[in-house]
Design a protein around this motif. Sequence first.
Motif, PDB file in Angstrom:
ATOM      1  N   HIS A 238       0.835  -1.211   0.000  1.00 54.29           N
ATOM      2  CA  HIS A 238       0.000   0.000   0.000  1.00 54.29           C
ATOM      3  C   HIS A 238       0.867   1.256   0.000  1.00 54.29           C
ATOM      4  CE1 HIS A 238      -3.582  -2.424   1.687  1.00 54.29           C
ATOM      5  NE2 HIS A 238      -3.827  -2.133   0.424  1.00 54.29           N
ATOM      6  N   LYS A 239       1.934   1.241   0.794  1.00 57.15           N
ATOM      7  CA  LYS A 239       2.836   2.397   0.869  1.00 57.15           C
ATOM      8  C   LYS A 239       3.415   2.734  -0.498  1.00 57.15           C
ATOM      9  CE  LYS A 239       6.977   1.993   2.749  1.00 57.15           C
ATOM     10  NZ  LYS A 239       8.053   1.792   3.732  1.00 57.15           N
TER      11      LYS A 239
ATOM     12  N   GLY B 243       1.920   2.178  -3.394  1.00 53.72           N
ATOM     13  CA  GLY B 243       0.896   2.457  -4.388  1.00 53.72           C
ATOM     14  C   GLY B 243       0.138   1.277  -4.953  1.00 53.72           C
ATOM     15  N   TYR B 244       0.276   0.121  -4.376  1.00 48.14           N
ATOM     16  CA  TYR B 244      -0.511  -1.023  -4.818  1.00 48.14           C
ATOM     17  C   TYR B 244      -1.925  -0.904  -4.267  1.00 48.14           C
ATOM     18  CZ  TYR B 244       3.701  -3.195  -6.572  1.00 48.14           C
ATOM     19  OH  TYR B 244       4.837  -3.458  -7.292  1.00 48.14           O
ATOM     20  N   ARG B 245      -2.881  -1.404  -5.029  1.00 41.78           N
ATOM     21  CA  ARG B 245      -4.271  -1.338  -4.579  1.00 41.78           C
ATOM     22  C   ARG B 245      -4.823  -2.750  -4.440  1.00 41.78           C
ATOM     23  NH1 ARG B 245      -8.799  -1.782  -7.784  1.00 41.78           N
ATOM     24  NH2 ARG B 245      -8.396  -2.562  -9.882  1.00 41.78           N
TER      25      ARG B 245
ATOM     26  N   LYS C  50      -0.515  -2.957  -9.268  1.00 42.87           N
ATOM     27  CA  LYS C  50      -0.036  -1.589  -9.493  1.00 42.87           C
ATOM     28  C   LYS C  50       0.254  -1.411 -10.967  1.00 42.87           C
ATOM     29  CE  LYS C  50       3.439   1.808  -8.132  1.00 42.87           C
ATOM     30  NZ  LYS C  50       4.597   2.070  -7.252  1.00 42.87           N
TER      31      LYS C  50
END
Length: 164
Positions: free
Chosen positions: A134-135, A137-139, A162
Amino acid sequence: MKTTLIRAADTGDVERILHIYNQGIEDRIATLEVDKKDIAYMNNWFQQHQDRYAVIVAECDNEVIGWASLNPYSQRCAYDGVADLSIYIDRAFRGKGVGSILLHRLEELAKEKGFYKIVLFTFPFNKNGQGLYHKLGYRDVGVFENQGILDGKYVDVKIMEKLL
């Protein structure tokens, strides 16, 4: 922690990659694999991870402390630009930023090798791993319910992605 060097893995790293991977299998936090692997298995795996599907290592004081790889997502040509990833960190170095350094470099490498997207599969209870993703930028995409069996119990698997 001392300076961490990120570099391409070579055949001399395979034993440490194997050791760290087996820790991940034993700890039951990163893979549905249940049986520890041997050097023949890992040598074969390494030979399949050349060129586009690269392996990198994190090294501190001349010791490999973690590794990451780009893996095929699908054999179908429509998915040629999508890679799956693996990241494993030695127990003694988890939570110290090694994963972030490896993942940054792996993303750069993926772009250089023509990938436009990275996907990964993680356990919903692996909060440290998800925090890293998450840090950077993965969703979250979704959850496969009862995707596998680990120690006799069904385990869900979360999908993340991502766009690069």
